[in-house]
Design a protein around this motif. Structure first.
Motif, PDB file in Angstrom:
ATOM      1  N   ASP A 175       0.832  -1.203   0.000  1.00  0.00           N
ATOM      2  CA  ASP A 175       0.000   0.000   0.000  1.00  0.00           C
ATOM      3  C   ASP A 175       0.874   1.264   0.000  1.00  0.00           C
ATOM      4  O   ASP A 175       0.438   2.337   0.363  1.00  0.00           O
ATOM      5  CB  ASP A 175      -0.948  -0.007   1.209  1.00  0.00           C
ATOM      6  CG  ASP A 175      -0.198  -0.172   2.526  1.00  0.00           C
ATOM      7  OD1 ASP A 175       1.042  -0.326   2.468  1.00  0.00           O
ATOM      8  OD2 ASP A 175      -0.836  -0.140   3.585  1.00  0.00           O
ATOM      9  N   GLY A 176       2.136   1.093  -0.381  1.00  0.00           N
ATOM     10  CA  GLY A 176       3.060   2.227  -0.399  1.00  0.00           C
ATOM     11  C   GLY A 176       2.826   3.152  -1.581  1.00  0.00           C
ATOM     12  O   GLY A 176       2.018   2.859  -2.470  1.00  0.00           O
TER      13      GLY A 176
ATOM     14  N   PRO B 113      -2.170  -3.467  -6.828  1.00  0.00           N
ATOM     15  CA  PRO B 113      -1.007  -3.122  -6.017  1.00  0.00           C
ATOM     16  C   PRO B 113      -0.012  -4.283  -5.932  1.00  0.00           C
ATOM     17  O   PRO B 113      -0.414  -5.437  -5.811  1.00  0.00           O
ATOM     18  CB  PRO B 113      -1.600  -2.827  -4.634  1.00  0.00           C
ATOM     19  CG  PRO B 113      -3.024  -2.520  -4.879  1.00  0.00           C
ATOM     20  CD  PRO B 113      -3.432  -3.285  -6.098  1.00  0.00           C
ATOM     21  N   VAL B 114       1.287  -3.952  -6.050  1.00  0.00           N
ATOM     22  CA  VAL B 114       2.330  -4.958  -5.961  1.00  0.00           C
ATOM     23  C   VAL B 114       3.242  -4.589  -4.804  1.00  0.00           C
ATOM     24  O   VAL B 114       3.550  -3.424  -4.595  1.00  0.00           O
ATOM     25  CB  VAL B 114       3.148  -5.010  -7.276  1.00  0.00           C
ATOM     26  CG1 VAL B 114       4.319  -5.974  -7.146  1.00  0.00           C
ATOM     27  CG2 VAL B 114       2.257  -5.382  -8.441  1.00  0.00           C
ATOM     28  N   ARG B 115       3.657  -5.599  -4.038  1.00  0.00           N
ATOM     29  CA  ARG B 115       4.589  -5.339  -2.948  1.00  0.00           C
ATOM     30  C   ARG B 115       6.013  -5.587  -3.456  1.00  0.00           C
ATOM     31  O   ARG B 115       6.351  -6.680  -3.859  1.00  0.00           O
ATOM     32  CB  ARG B 115       4.287  -6.272  -1.769  1.00  0.00           C
ATOM     33  CG  ARG B 115       5.348  -6.253  -0.675  1.00  0.00           C
ATOM     34  CD  ARG B 115       5.014  -7.195   0.462  1.00  0.00           C
ATOM     35  NE  ARG B 115       4.882  -8.588   0.013  1.00  0.00           N
ATOM     36  CZ  ARG B 115       5.916  -9.398  -0.179  1.00  0.00           C
ATOM     37  NH1 ARG B 115       7.123  -8.971   0.027  1.00  0.00           N
ATOM     38  NH2 ARG B 115       5.717 -10.641  -0.575  1.00  0.00           N
ATOM     39  N   LEU B 116       6.850  -4.537  -3.459  1.00  0.00           N
ATOM     40  CA  LEU B 116       8.242  -4.703  -3.862  1.00  0.00           C
ATOM     41  C   LEU B 116       9.149  -4.886  -2.654  1.00  0.00           C
ATOM     42  O   LEU B 116      10.299  -5.291  -2.791  1.00  0.00           O
ATOM     43  CB  LEU B 116       8.712  -3.496  -4.678  1.00  0.00           C
ATOM     44  CG  LEU B 116       8.224  -3.453  -6.126  1.00  0.00           C
ATOM     45  CD1 LEU B 116       8.757  -2.226  -6.832  1.00  0.00           C
ATOM     46  CD2 LEU B 116       8.648  -4.701  -6.884  1.00  0.00           C
TER      47      LEU B 116
ATOM     48  N   LEU C 115       1.075   4.899  -7.033  1.00  0.00           N
ATOM     49  CA  LEU C 115       1.403   5.681  -8.225  1.00  0.00           C
ATOM     50  C   LEU C 115       1.263   4.821  -9.476  1.00  0.00           C
ATOM     51  O   LEU C 115       0.635   5.227 -10.461  1.00  0.00           O
ATOM     52  CB  LEU C 115       2.835   6.202  -8.097  1.00  0.00           C
ATOM     53  CG  LEU C 115       3.308   7.145  -9.194  1.00  0.00           C
ATOM     54  CD1 LEU C 115       2.632   8.492  -9.049  1.00  0.00           C
ATOM     55  CD2 LEU C 115       4.816   7.302  -9.148  1.00  0.00           C
ATOM     56  N   MET C 116       1.832   3.600  -9.427  1.00  0.00           N
ATOM     57  CA  MET C 116       1.811   2.727 -10.594  1.00  0.00           C
ATOM     58  C   MET C 116       0.384   2.323 -10.955  1.00  0.00           C
ATOM     59  O   MET C 116       0.034   2.249 -12.130  1.00  0.00           O
ATOM     60  CB  MET C 116       2.643   1.468 -10.315  1.00  0.00           C
ATOM     61  CG  MET C 116       4.131   1.737 -10.295  1.00  0.00           C
ATOM     62  SD  MET C 116       4.713   2.588 -11.760  1.00  0.00           S
ATOM     63  CE  MET C 116       6.313   1.870 -11.972  1.00  0.00           C
ATOM     64  N   VAL C 117      -0.432   2.070  -9.927  1.00  0.00           N
ATOM     65  CA  VAL C 117      -1.815   1.673 -10.196  1.00  0.00           C
ATOM     66  C   VAL C 117      -2.597   2.849 -10.793  1.00  0.00           C
ATOM     67  O   VAL C 117      -3.316   2.711 -11.777  1.00  0.00           O
ATOM     68  CB  VAL C 117      -2.498   1.153  -8.910  1.00  0.00           C
ATOM     69  CG1 VAL C 117      -3.992   0.961  -9.142  1.00  0.00           C
ATOM     70  CG2 VAL C 117      -1.864  -0.160  -8.480  1.00  0.00           C
ATOM     71  N   SER C 118      -2.373   4.053 -10.229  1.00  0.00           N
ATOM     72  CA  SER C 118      -3.146   5.196 -10.725  1.00  0.00           C
ATOM     73  C   SER C 118      -2.681   5.599 -12.127  1.00  0.00           C
ATOM     74  O   SER C 118      -3.444   6.159 -12.911  1.00  0.00           O
ATOM     75  CB  SER C 118      -3.043   6.380  -9.756  1.00  0.00           C
ATOM     76  OG  SER C 118      -1.721   6.837  -9.709  1.00  0.00           O
ATOM     77  N   LEU C 119      -1.417   5.289 -12.467  1.00  0.00           N
ATOM     78  CA  LEU C 119      -0.943   5.570 -13.824  1.00  0.00           C
ATOM     79  C   LEU C 119      -1.376   4.475 -14.801  1.00  0.00           C
ATOM     80  O   LEU C 119      -1.193   4.617 -16.008  1.00  0.00           O
ATOM     81  CB  LEU C 119       0.589   5.673 -13.840  1.00  0.00           C
ATOM     82  CG  LEU C 119       1.217   6.926 -13.255  1.00  0.00           C
ATOM     83  CD1 LEU C 119       2.728   6.814 -13.280  1.00  0.00           C
ATOM     84  CD2 LEU C 119       0.765   8.164 -14.009  1.00  0.00           C
ATOM     85  N   GLY C 120      -1.901   3.377 -14.237  1.00  0.00           N
ATOM     86  CA  GLY C 120      -2.346   2.287 -15.090  1.00  0.00           C
ATOM     87  C   GLY C 120      -1.223   1.346 -15.507  1.00  0.00           C
ATOM     88  O   GLY C 120      -1.412   0.495 -16.374  1.00  0.00           O
TER      89      GLY C 120
END
Lengths: 266, 279
Positions: B124-125, B140-143, B130-135
Motif C-alpha cells: 500500500d506504499g 497493487p504490488v509489494r516490492l 502511483l503505478m496503479v493510478s498511472l495504469g
C-alpha cells in the motif's frame, strides 16, 4: 546541432530530472510521514499532526544514543584531522619510498566491508583485553574518519604553494606563525569539507559500531535500527526528519563557507 | 638508528602517527582475522574454508551477493552517467538543485533512507499507488522483501558515489576536442564513442568500483529491505556473529567477503593503470 545531438541532450536532462526525484524520494517521504497522523504510514496522510514529535521526548534511549554519537563523531573527527593532516603533509612534502602504498592504505577502510573490519577489531580488542565500550567506539571510529581527511587534505596540499611559507618567514614570521597564518587558512576549506564528511560518516556508521555497543552505550544508528525492527512507527520518521534538517543546515553553512561545488569534488 | 642507504626525509616522520595507528587498530586485526580463518588448533588448515565452500547454500549466498551488487552497479551507471553530464553542463539554479539532490542524501544516514524505502515499497506504499493510478500495474504490488526492491533501495543510496567520480572527469573534458572532431566531419555518435567515452572511462571505473564495493558490503539495507530469507555474504557475517553466535562461520564468511572486496579493489587498480597507459 544535429538531431542526434538534440535528442541526446534532451535524454540527458530527462534522466537527470528523474535522478533528482529518485534521490530526494526517501527524504520527502520521511518528512511527509513524520507529520502525518496515521501510525501505518498512509500517504498522503488524512490529517497532519505533530504527535510523533511529542513522542520523541518520551522515547527511551534516544537522547543518550544521540549524545554518544555526537561525542564519538566529534572526537574521532578531531583525532583524524590532527593525525591525517600531519600524514598528508608528509605524503605531499616528504621524499620517501612507498608514497602510493601509504595513501592507498590510509584510504582503504572506505573500500573494505565495514562488518569485516568491525569483526576483526572486535576479536583483536578482545584478545588484548580492551573492554570499555566508549573507548573502543572512539578508537574504531578514527579508522572510519581518517580516510576522508587524508583524501581531501592531500588534494588541497598538492595545490598549495609551499614557497608562501618561506615568504612569510622572510617577512618576519616564526615557522609556527607562518604555518598558522598561511597554511591553516589555505587548508581551511579542506578541513571543513573533510571534517564534515568524516563527522557524518561516523554519525552514520552501523557495521563497525554494532560490535562495540552494549545495552548501556549505543550509537544513534544502532538505536534507530532497533526501533525500526521492534516497533516501526512514525516516531522514527520524526527522528529522521530532525537528522535531515541537521544535514540541510550543515550543507547550507558549508555552501556559505566553501560553496556546494567544492563539496562535489570528492 | 643507523642512517639508511637512502636518507629518509625528516618530513616523512609526520606520517608515522597515522600509519602506526591504522597498522595497529586496523591492519593487524584484519591480518589476525585472515590468520584465524586458516589456522586450526593444530596449525595451518583449510578445513573451515573447505567446509564453507562445500555447502551449496553458501554458494547461493555468494551468487546472491554478486548478483545484487552487479544489478545495483548497472542501475547506478545507467542513471549516474547522464546525470554527471547534466551536472557538468548545468549552471545557476539548476546546478544548485542537482548538487543539493546529490549531496543532501549523502549526508543523511542509511538507516533513515532504508526505512523510507520500506514505506515506499509496501503493497500500500506510494510506489504501488502511483503505478496503479498511472495504469502501469493492474493491482497493487509489494516490492518490499523482493530483489527488485532491494536493488532499487541500494541504487538510491549509492547513486551519488557513481555520479561524483564521473562528474569529476566530465568537467575536465576540453570541449574543443569534440568541436575539432566535428570540424573534421566526425558524426555525433563517432565523437561520443571515440572521444567522450574514452575520456570518461577512468571516472566510470572509479564509480563502478565504489558502488560495487559498497554493494557487496551493505548490511543495513538488505536487513530492512529483503529480510532474513535472502542472505548475502555481509548479512550472513552479521547474522552468524550477532544472532547465531557462531564465530567460526562468521570468521570464515568474513574472510571470503574480505578476499572478494580486496580482489575488486586490486583488480580495478590494474585496470585503471592499463586505462592510464592506453590513454
Amino acid at each position: 546541432m544535429t538531431r542526434t545531438e538534440q535528442g541526446a541532450v534532451i535524454a540527458v536532462w530527462l534522466v537527470a530530472a528523474g535522478a533528482v526525484a529518485f534521490l530526494l524520494t526517501p527524504l520527502i517521504v520521511t518528512i511527509a510521514v513524520s507529520f502525518g497522523s496515521s501510525a501505518v504510514f498512509t500517504l498522503p496522510s488524512p490529517e497532519w499532526s505533530l504527535k510523533w514529535y511529542a513522542r520523541l521526548a518520551v522515547t527511551k534511549g534516544l537522547a543518550p544514543s544521540l549524545v554518544t554519537s555526537l561525542q564519538i563523531a566529534a572526537l574521532s573527527t578531531l583525532v583524524a584531522l590532527l593525525l591525517g593532516t600531519l600524514c598528508s603533509i608528509a605524503l605531499v612534502r616528504g621524499r620517501f619510498p612507498g608514497h602510493e602504498a601509504i595513501s592507498t592504505f590510509l584510504v582503504s577502510p572506505l573500500m573494505l566491508p565495514g562488518l569485516v573490519i568491525g569483526i576483526a577489531m572486535l576479536q583483536a580488542f578482545r584478545d588484548v583485553g580492551v573492554r570499555g565500550t566508549w573507548a573502543s567506539l572512539l578508537v574504531a571510529h578514527v579508522v572510519i574518519t581518517m580516510p576522508y581527511v587524508v583524501r581531501t587534505v592531500v588534494g588541497a596540499l598538492s595545490l598549495f604553494d609551499f614557497s608562501l611559507i618561506d615568504a612569510a618567514r622572510t617577512l618576519g614570521c616564526s615557522y609556527v606563525q607562518a604555518l598558522r597564518k598561511v597554511l591553516v587558512p589555505a587548508l581551511a576549506p579542506a578541513f571543513l569539507t573533510s571534517g564534515m564528511f568524516a563527522f557524518l560518516a561516523s554519525m552514520d556508521n552501523y557495521p563497525i559500531s554494532i560490535f562495540f555497543t552494549d545495552a548501556w552505550t549505543k550509537t544513534l544508528p544502532i538505536q534507530m535500527l532497533q526501533y525500526v525492527e521492534e516497533s516501526p512507527d512514525p516516531t522514527i520518521a520524526a527522528i529522521s526528519t530532525g537528522l535531515i534538517l541537521l544535514a540541510v543546515l550543515t550543507l547550507f553553512l558549508a555552501d556559505r563557507l566553501v560553496g556546494l561545488r567544492r563539496l562535489a569534488e570528492l | 638508528m643507523k642512517p639508511r642507504r637512502e636518507r629518509i626525509d625528516p618530513v616523512a616522520w609526520l606520517a608515522l602517527p597515522a600509519v602506526a595507528y591504522l597498522a595497529l587498530v586496523y591492519a593487524l586485526p584484519l591480518i589476525m582475522l585472515l590468520a584465524r580463518g586458516v589456522m586450526g588448533p593444530k596449525g595451518f588448515t583449510i578445513e573451515p574454508l573447505a567446509s564453507f565452500l562445500s555447502d551449496p547454500f553458501n554458494w547461493q549466498v555468494i551468487a546472491n551477493t554478486l548478483k545484487i551488487a552487479a544489478l545495483v552497479t548497472v542501475v547506478c551507471l545507467l542513471i549516474g552517467y547522464p546525470t554527471a553530464f547534466a551536472l557538468a553542463w548545468s549552471s545557476g539554479w539548476t546546478q544548485v538543485v542537482l548538487l543539493a539532490a546529490i549531496i543532501l542524501p549523502l549526508s543523511v544516514g542509511v538507516v533513515v533512507k532504508a526505512f523510507a524505502w520500506q514505506i515506499v515499497l509496501r503493497r500500500d506504499g506510494i510506489l504501488s499507488q502511483l503505478m496503479v493510478s498511472l495504469g502501469v500495474w493492474d493491482e497493487p504490488v509489494r516490492l518490499l522483501f523482493t530483489e527488485t526492491g532491494l536493488v532499487l533501495g541500494a541504487a538510491n543510496v549509492f547513486l551519488p558515489f557513481m555520479i561524483l567520480p564521473i562528474y569529476s572527469v566530465v568537467r575536465l573534458i576540453d570541449p574543443r576536442l569534440a568541436e575539432a572532431a566535428a570540424t573534421l566531419g566526425a558524426t555525433p555518435v563517432y565523437r561520443f564513442r571515440r572521444i567522450v567515452l574514452p575520456l570518461t572511462l577512468p571516472g566510470v571505473l572509479a564509480g563502478v568500483v565504489f558502488v560495487f564495493s559498497l554493494s557487496i558490503a551493505m548490511y543495513v539495507i538488505p536487513s530492512l529491505l529483503i529480510g532474513d530469507r535472502y542472505q548475502t555474504l555481509a548479512t550472513l557475517v552479521g547474522r552468524s556473529f550477532l544472532f547465531m553466535r557462531n564465530e567460526q562461520l562468521g570468521s570464515t564468511t568474513a574472510t571470503v567477503l574480505l578476499v572478494l572486496a580486496v580482489a575488486v579493489v586490486v583488480g580495478s587498480g590494474v585496470l585503471a593503470r592499463r586505462l592510464g597507459r592506453s590513454a
